[in-house]
Motif scaffolding. Structure first.
Motif, PDB file in Angstrom:
ATOM      1  N   GLU A 298       1.093  -1.164   0.226  1.00 48.78           N
ATOM      2  CA  GLU A 298      -0.149   0.231  -0.158  1.00 48.78           C
ATOM      3  C   GLU A 298       1.085   1.187  -0.112  1.00 48.78           C
ATOM      4  O   GLU A 298       0.559   2.553  -0.920  1.00 48.78           O
ATOM      5  N   GLN A 299       2.490   1.406   0.674  1.00 46.36           N
ATOM      6  CA  GLN A 299       3.161   2.414   0.872  1.00 46.36           C
ATOM      7  C   GLN A 299       3.098   2.678  -0.439  1.00 46.36           C
ATOM      8  O   GLN A 299       3.836   3.867  -1.192  1.00 46.36           O
ATOM      9  N   ALA A 300       3.771   1.739  -1.148  1.00 48.87           N
ATOM     10  CA  ALA A 300       4.637   1.843  -2.589  1.00 48.87           C
ATOM     11  C   ALA A 300       3.729   2.074  -3.369  1.00 48.87           C
ATOM     12  O   ALA A 300       3.942   3.421  -4.325  1.00 48.87           O
ATOM     13  N   LEU A 301       2.171   2.228  -3.337  1.00 48.57           N
ATOM     14  CA  LEU A 301       0.932   2.454  -4.214  1.00 48.57           C
ATOM     15  C   LEU A 301       1.114   3.918  -4.389  1.00 48.57           C
ATOM     16  O   LEU A 301       0.686   4.514  -4.827  1.00 48.57           O
ATOM     17  N   LEU A 302       1.176   4.364  -2.649  1.00 47.77           N
ATOM     18  CA  LEU A 302       0.673   5.364  -2.452  1.00 47.77           C
ATOM     19  C   LEU A 302       1.878   6.885  -3.327  1.00 47.77           C
ATOM     20  O   LEU A 302       1.268   7.497  -2.951  1.00 47.77           O
ATOM     21  N   GLU A 303       3.230   6.463  -2.655  1.00 50.97           N
ATOM     22  CA  GLU A 303       4.471   7.010  -3.482  1.00 50.97           C
ATOM     23  C   GLU A 303       4.257   6.908  -4.970  1.00 50.97           C
ATOM     24  O   GLU A 303       4.481   7.898  -5.635  1.00 50.97           O
ATOM     25  N   LEU A 304       3.185   5.800  -5.379  1.00 56.51           N
ATOM     26  CA  LEU A 304       3.247   6.104  -6.880  1.00 56.51           C
ATOM     27  C   LEU A 304       1.908   7.499  -7.044  1.00 56.51           C
ATOM     28  O   LEU A 304       2.848   8.102  -7.873  1.00 56.51           O
ATOM     29  N   PHE A 305       1.328   7.105  -7.066  1.00 54.27           N
ATOM     30  CA  PHE A 305       0.586   7.230  -6.648  1.00 54.27           C
ATOM     31  C   PHE A 305       0.427   9.407  -6.803  1.00 54.27           C
ATOM     32  O   PHE A 305      -0.010  10.605  -6.649  1.00 54.27           O
ATOM     33  N   GLN A 306       1.385   9.518  -5.795  1.00 52.96           N
ATOM     34  CA  GLN A 306       1.867  11.179  -5.332  1.00 52.96           C
ATOM     35  C   GLN A 306       2.252  11.418  -6.916  1.00 52.96           C
ATOM     36  O   GLN A 306       2.505  12.523  -6.911  1.00 52.96           O
ATOM     37  N   GLN A 307       3.380  10.963  -7.298  1.00 50.57           N
ATOM     38  CA  GLN A 307       4.009  11.085  -8.363  1.00 50.57           C
ATOM     39  C   GLN A 307       3.568  10.877  -9.606  1.00 50.57           C
ATOM     40  O   GLN A 307       3.861  12.242 -10.678  1.00 50.57           O
ATOM     41  N   ALA A 308       2.163  10.336  -9.381  1.00 48.67           N
ATOM     42  CA  ALA A 308       1.342  10.647 -11.351  1.00 48.67           C
ATOM     43  C   ALA A 308       2.153  10.549 -12.362  1.00 48.67           C
ATOM     44  O   ALA A 308       2.307  11.232 -12.901  1.00 48.67           O
ATOM     45  N   PRO A 309       2.692   9.705 -12.523  1.00 48.89           N
ATOM     46  CA  PRO A 309       3.909   9.389 -13.512  1.00 48.89           C
ATOM     47  C   PRO A 309       2.514   8.931 -15.042  1.00 48.89           C
ATOM     48  O   PRO A 309       1.920   8.441 -14.915  1.00 48.89           O
ATOM     49  N   PRO A 310       2.957   9.303 -16.171  1.00 49.10           N
ATOM     50  CA  PRO A 310       1.879   8.619 -16.943  1.00 49.10           C
ATOM     51  C   PRO A 310       1.841   7.129 -16.937  1.00 49.10           C
ATOM     52  O   PRO A 310       3.481   6.499 -16.837  1.00 49.10           O
ATOM     53  N   GLY A 311       1.296   6.835 -17.210  1.00 53.24           N
ATOM     54  CA  GLY A 311       0.785   4.977 -17.623  1.00 53.24           C
ATOM     55  C   GLY A 311       1.090   4.268 -16.586  1.00 53.24           C
ATOM     56  O   GLY A 311       1.792   3.462 -16.388  1.00 53.24           O
ATOM     57  N   LEU A 312       0.479   5.013 -15.717  1.00 54.69           N
ATOM     58  CA  LEU A 312       0.772   4.473 -13.982  1.00 54.69           C
ATOM     59  C   LEU A 312       0.014   3.168 -13.974  1.00 54.69           C
ATOM     60  O   LEU A 312       1.383   2.138 -13.847  1.00 54.69           O
TER      61      LEU A 312
END
Length: 363
Positions: A298-312
């Motif tokens: 969950e923590q890894a996903l939250l960090e990704l969501f914060q970065q919001a890269p294209p093609g997430l």
């Protein structure tokens, strides 16, 4: 055919089949299923049979057909997972001469072969998207168009589909068309796994003992009380198919006309956690995580969501798939089971993500 036991017709011809070849209705849950089958059978409503592998889905489909007004017409069973993706449309819907390389003559598909009767599509969750579109049209228009033709052909049949894939999850993941799901999910029949209908275990065991005794031309041995207790305590991850194999082996090694507990060779495969336990498992993970922190995934996903890269989403899906594929050492069958994906989807993902496939690791 009796109310308590159904088997595949001409069982000897199915000796090397992977299908479950017998089904009993002794357990209370099985009796409820039988009653539901009797209520659904007389109509032409599309039926969707769901259940784990080896629970006898084809047998229920055949029973639906037998109890229907189409009982004297053809029953055609097609395993969608066994058809190659390149030929699945021509197999199901037929093709005209010259429609593709090797099409030397016109050939009707399985839909036309089942005209007037019942078409059983097993492993319908394995259908590729292109075939899903055509299947939807057939269900809506009641007509098929052969590959290489523009002329529709009317078909009059009942469709029964079956799957061990969670179609609701497949729809949410975009692997299965939502409109097709609703077209199939008219009369839903859920087959409980063998571990949830223990009243069927011993009647099925005795049936297989009698069948293999006939093949071996010997008297059917009896199950000792300890053997019966062991069978009732086993989880049967392979369901009826596993039960038949256990009985077959016991018939070969038992002595003095008695099957002892030591003669039973059970599967060492562990059962996957039931979906109903998933919320409890998630709660346990959260409860055991350090105070003020989220579980690692969950923590890894939250960090990704914060970065919001294209093609997430594509990045997450590809990472999960590649990691699972490497964990399974490039074995597509194991990857399919681990991720609960159909075999066609695994093949498609390896091609989509450019994952190299060796000859030893394909299906």
């Amino acid at each position: 055919m009796t109310d308590s036991l159904i088997t595949l017709p001409e069982a000897a011809e199915h000796a090397i089949s992977i299908r479950a070849k017998a089904l009993t209705f002794e357990d209370p849950r099985s009796r409820l299923l039988l009653e539901r089958v009797r209520l659904v059978a007389p109509s032409d409503a599309t039926a969707l049979i769901i259940g784990e592998s080896g629970t006898g889905k084809e047998l229920v489909a055949r029973l639906l057909h037998t109890l229907s007004g189409r009982g004297q017409q053809p029953f055609v069973a097609v395993n969608c997972g066994a058809l190659s993706e390149s030929l699945i449309e021509s197999e199901l819907f037929g093709h005209e001469k010259g429609a593709f390389t090797g099409a030397a003559t016109s050939k009707p598909g399985w839909f036309e072969a089942a005209d007037g009767g019942t078409l059983f599509l097993d492993e319908v969750g394995d259908l590729p998207p292109s075939a899903q579109v055509k299947l939807l049209r057939v269900l809506q228009e009641r007509e098929v168009v052969r590959v290489g033709s523009r002329q529709p052909r009317k078909v009059d049949l009942r469709l029964v589909a079956a799957t061990n894939v969670n179609l609701e999850a497949a729809v949410q993941a975009g692997r299965f068309r939502e409109d097709l799901y609703y077209r199939l999910n008219v009369a839903r029949l859920a087959l409980p796994p063998l571990r949830e209908r223990t009243g069927d275990i011993l009647p099925l065991a005795r049936h297989f003992l009698e069948q293999y005794a006939k093949r071996l031309r010997i008297a059917a041995p009896e199950l000792t009380p300890t053997a019966q207790q062991r069978m009732l305590a086993h989880a049967w991850p392979g369901n009826i198919r596993e039960l038949e194999n256990v009985i077959h082996y016991a018939m070969l090694v038992c002595r003095n006309g008695r099957v002892e507990a030591a003669d039973l060779q059970f599967s060492a495969l562990a059962l996957r956690r039931p979906e109903a336990d998933a919320p409890a498992a998630a709660a346990h993970v959260a409860a055991t995580a350090p105070a003020g922190t989220a579980p690692s995934l969950e923590q890894a996903l939250l960090e990704l969501f914060q970065q919001a890269p294209p093609g997430l989403w594509q990045h997450i899906e590809e990472t999960v798939f590649r990691t699972a594929y490497e964990y399974c050492e490039g074995n597509q069958v194991q990857t399919s089971r681990l991720l609960d994906l159909s075999r066609n989807i695994v093949r498609a993902r390896t091609a989509q993500f450019g994952i190299h496939q060796t000859a030893q690791r394909t299906f």
